[in-house]
Design a protein around this motif. Structure first.
Motif, PDB file in Angstrom:
ATOM      1  N   GLU A   1       0.843  -1.197   0.000  1.00  0.00           N
ATOM      2  CA  GLU A   1       0.000   0.000   0.000  1.00  0.00           C
ATOM      3  C   GLU A   1       0.876   1.244   0.000  1.00  0.00           C
ATOM      4  N   ASP A   2       0.353   2.306  -0.607  1.00  0.00           N
ATOM      5  CA  ASP A   2       0.906   3.657  -0.533  1.00  0.00           C
ATOM      6  C   ASP A   2       2.416   3.701  -0.796  1.00  0.00           C
ATOM      7  N   ARG A   3       3.194   4.225   0.161  1.00  0.00           N
ATOM      8  CA  ARG A   3       4.644   4.436  -0.030  1.00  0.00           C
ATOM      9  C   ARG A   3       5.386   3.128  -0.283  1.00  0.00           C
ATOM     10  N   GLU A   4       4.993   2.065   0.397  1.00  0.00           N
ATOM     11  CA  GLU A   4       5.641   0.773   0.171  1.00  0.00           C
ATOM     12  C   GLU A   4       5.351   0.269  -1.244  1.00  0.00           C
ATOM     13  N   ALA A   5       4.145   0.535  -1.740  1.00  0.00           N
ATOM     14  CA  ALA A   5       3.787   0.141  -3.112  1.00  0.00           C
ATOM     15  C   ALA A   5       4.623   0.921  -4.125  1.00  0.00           C
ATOM     16  N   ILE A   6       4.792   2.216  -3.892  1.00  0.00           N
ATOM     17  CA  ILE A   6       5.595   3.044  -4.789  1.00  0.00           C
ATOM     18  C   ILE A   6       7.047   2.570  -4.783  1.00  0.00           C
ATOM     19  N   LYS A   7       7.557   2.286  -3.612  1.00  0.00           N
ATOM     20  CA  LYS A   7       8.932   1.794  -3.485  1.00  0.00           C
ATOM     21  C   LYS A   7       9.114   0.486  -4.258  1.00  0.00           C
ATOM     22  N   LYS A   8       8.162  -0.414  -4.148  1.00  0.00           N
ATOM     23  CA  LYS A   8       8.226  -1.696  -4.858  1.00  0.00           C
ATOM     24  C   LYS A   8       8.154  -1.473  -6.371  1.00  0.00           C
ATOM     25  N   LEU A   9       7.240  -0.605  -6.822  1.00  0.00           N
ATOM     26  CA  LEU A   9       7.129  -0.298  -8.250  1.00  0.00           C
ATOM     27  C   LEU A   9       8.444   0.244  -8.786  1.00  0.00           C
ATOM     28  N   LYS A  10       9.012   1.219  -8.088  1.00  0.00           N
ATOM     29  CA  LYS A  10      10.280   1.803  -8.522  1.00  0.00           C
ATOM     30  C   LYS A  10      11.381   0.744  -8.583  1.00  0.00           C
ATOM     31  N   SER A  11      11.464  -0.101  -7.587  1.00  0.00           N
ATOM     32  CA  SER A  11      12.535  -1.095  -7.541  1.00  0.00           C
ATOM     33  C   SER A  11      12.438  -2.096  -8.691  1.00  0.00           C
ATOM     34  N   LEU A  12      11.229  -2.396  -9.119  1.00  0.00           N
ATOM     35  CA  LEU A  12      11.053  -3.365 -10.201  1.00  0.00           C
ATOM     36  C   LEU A  12      11.105  -2.727 -11.588  1.00  0.00           C
ATOM     37  N   ALA A  13      10.383  -1.630 -11.784  1.00  0.00           N
ATOM     38  CA  ALA A  13      10.220  -1.062 -13.121  1.00  0.00           C
ATOM     39  C   ALA A  13      11.398  -0.222 -13.579  1.00  0.00           C
ATOM     40  N   GLU A  14      12.075   0.470 -12.679  1.00  0.00           N
ATOM     41  CA  GLU A  14      13.166   1.335 -13.119  1.00  0.00           C
ATOM     42  C   GLU A  14      14.303   0.561 -13.751  1.00  0.00           C
ATOM     43  N   ASP A  15      14.519  -0.674 -13.338  1.00  0.00           N
ATOM     44  CA  ASP A  15      15.569  -1.484 -13.959  1.00  0.00           C
ATOM     45  C   ASP A  15      15.168  -1.960 -15.351  1.00  0.00           C
ATOM     46  N   ILE A  16      13.884  -2.093 -15.603  1.00  0.00           N
ATOM     47  CA  ILE A  16      13.419  -2.577 -16.910  1.00  0.00           C
ATOM     48  C   ILE A  16      13.444  -1.432 -17.929  1.00  0.00           C
ATOM     49  N   ARG A  17      12.991  -0.245 -17.526  1.00  0.00           N
ATOM     50  CA  ARG A  17      13.008   0.996 -18.306  1.00  0.00           C
ATOM     51  C   ARG A  17      12.057   1.039 -19.490  1.00  0.00           C
ATOM     52  N   PHE A  18      11.888  -0.043 -20.226  1.00  0.00           N
ATOM     53  CA  PHE A  18      11.015  -0.029 -21.393  1.00  0.00           C
ATOM     54  C   PHE A  18       9.694  -0.701 -21.048  1.00  0.00           C
ATOM     55  N   CYS A  19       8.611  -0.125 -21.550  1.00  0.00           N
ATOM     56  CA  CYS A  19       7.302  -0.726 -21.308  1.00  0.00           C
ATOM     57  C   CYS A  19       6.482  -0.668 -22.587  1.00  0.00           C
ATOM     58  N   MET A  20       5.399  -1.410 -22.590  1.00  0.00           N
ATOM     59  CA  MET A  20       4.403  -1.286 -23.648  1.00  0.00           C
ATOM     60  C   MET A  20       3.317  -0.381 -23.083  1.00  0.00           C
ATOM     61  N   TYR A  21       3.153   0.767 -23.713  1.00  0.00           N
ATOM     62  CA  TYR A  21       2.186   1.786 -23.320  1.00  0.00           C
ATOM     63  C   TYR A  21       0.891   1.432 -24.039  1.00  0.00           C
ATOM     64  N   THR A  22      -0.139   1.055 -23.284  1.00  0.00           N
ATOM     65  CA  THR A  22      -1.342   0.468 -23.863  1.00  0.00           C
ATOM     66  C   THR A  22      -2.565   1.351 -23.615  1.00  0.00           C
ATOM     67  N   THR A  23      -3.296   1.595 -24.709  1.00  0.00           N
ATOM     68  CA  THR A  23      -4.506   2.414 -24.642  1.00  0.00           C
ATOM     69  C   THR A  23      -5.661   1.652 -25.282  1.00  0.00           C
ATOM     70  N   TYR A  24      -6.857   2.141 -25.018  1.00  0.00           N
ATOM     71  CA  TYR A  24      -8.063   1.561 -25.608  1.00  0.00           C
ATOM     72  C   TYR A  24      -8.832   2.696 -26.266  1.00  0.00           C
ATOM     73  N   SER A  25      -9.022   2.595 -27.588  1.00  0.00           N
ATOM     74  CA  SER A  25      -9.688   3.660 -28.315  1.00  0.00           C
ATOM     75  C   SER A  25     -10.488   3.081 -29.474  1.00  0.00           C
ATOM     76  N   ASP A  26     -11.693   3.550 -29.628  1.00  0.00           N
ATOM     77  CA  ASP A  26     -12.560   3.106 -30.729  1.00  0.00           C
ATOM     78  C   ASP A  26     -12.686   1.584 -30.790  1.00  0.00           C
ATOM     79  N   GLY A  27     -12.826   0.968 -29.622  1.00  0.00           N
ATOM     80  CA  GLY A  27     -13.016  -0.478 -29.559  1.00  0.00           C
ATOM     81  C   GLY A  27     -11.766  -1.281 -29.857  1.00  0.00           C
ATOM     82  N   LYS A  28     -10.598  -0.640 -29.822  1.00  0.00           N
ATOM     83  CA  LYS A  28      -9.355  -1.326 -30.173  1.00  0.00           C
ATOM     84  C   LYS A  28      -8.278  -1.057 -29.117  1.00  0.00           C
ATOM     85  N   ILE A  29      -7.577  -2.117 -28.733  1.00  0.00           N
ATOM     86  CA  ILE A  29      -6.452  -1.994 -27.814  1.00  0.00           C
ATOM     87  C   ILE A  29      -5.200  -1.748 -28.647  1.00  0.00           C
ATOM     88  N   GLU A  30      -4.437  -0.720 -28.275  1.00  0.00           N
ATOM     89  CA  GLU A  30      -3.195  -0.411 -28.980  1.00  0.00           C
ATOM     90  C   GLU A  30      -2.060  -0.337 -27.975  1.00  0.00           C
TER      91      GLU A  30
END
Length: 167
Positions: free
Chosen positions: A6-35
């Protein structure tokens, strides 16, 4: 093992995992289609917001001023780490933030530099995330799966859980 944060501990965990990966798939939903499209994470701040650069000449840069719901998918199969982040994206008009986030690698995508008139800052305000993290080697994971098959149990998959980033 399931571990929710929760809260600060969740942010700390997110940072520790995602910052090392650096690249993500940025996903949106528009006009009935996932991109989905690849994006480079520039920063995950102390509030758990994820920051990117994009161009005004892209769909993201052109259409994101309305706090668009997005999902960010991070994946590092070598370390068996996977993260799914949900939030809302918005363009942030801030020359100061652009200056803070700029790094030499950004020039590969924005050859005119941080003064490029099409360069915009994109902020994803995160709500929640889920993660799966098994720091075990592939052999340990493989033998855990073999053991599960032979014993009729479920393999030990490392840590997983939810990250509630909204306090």
């Amino acid at each position: 093992m399931e571990k929710d944060f929760e809260d600060r501990e969740a942010i700390k965990k997110l940072k520790s995992l995602a910052e090392d990966i650096r690249f993500c798939m940025y996903t949106t939903y528009s006009d009935g289609k996932i991109e989905s499209r690849p994006m480079t994470t520039l920063e995950i701040d102390t509030d758990g917001n994820v920051w990117f650069f994009t161009s005004r000449n892209t769909e993201i840069g052109d259409e994101t001023n309305r706090r668009e719901p997005v999902t960010l998918i991070y994946s590092d199969p070598k370390s068996n780490t996977y993260i799914s982040v949900s939030g809302n994206a918005a363009i942030v008009e801030s020359e100061a933030r652009k200056e803070e986030l700029w790094n030499p690698m950004s020039k590969a995508w924005f050859p005119e530099g941080k003064d490029d008139p099409n360069l915009v800052v994109l902020k994803v305000t995160t709500d929640e995330a889920a993660y799966w993290d098994s720091t075990s080697s592939k052999m340990v994971v493989f033998f855990s799966m073999i053991k599960a098959v032979l014993t009729g149990t479920t393999p030990e998959g490392g840590d997983h859980g939810k990250l509630n980033l909204v306090g």
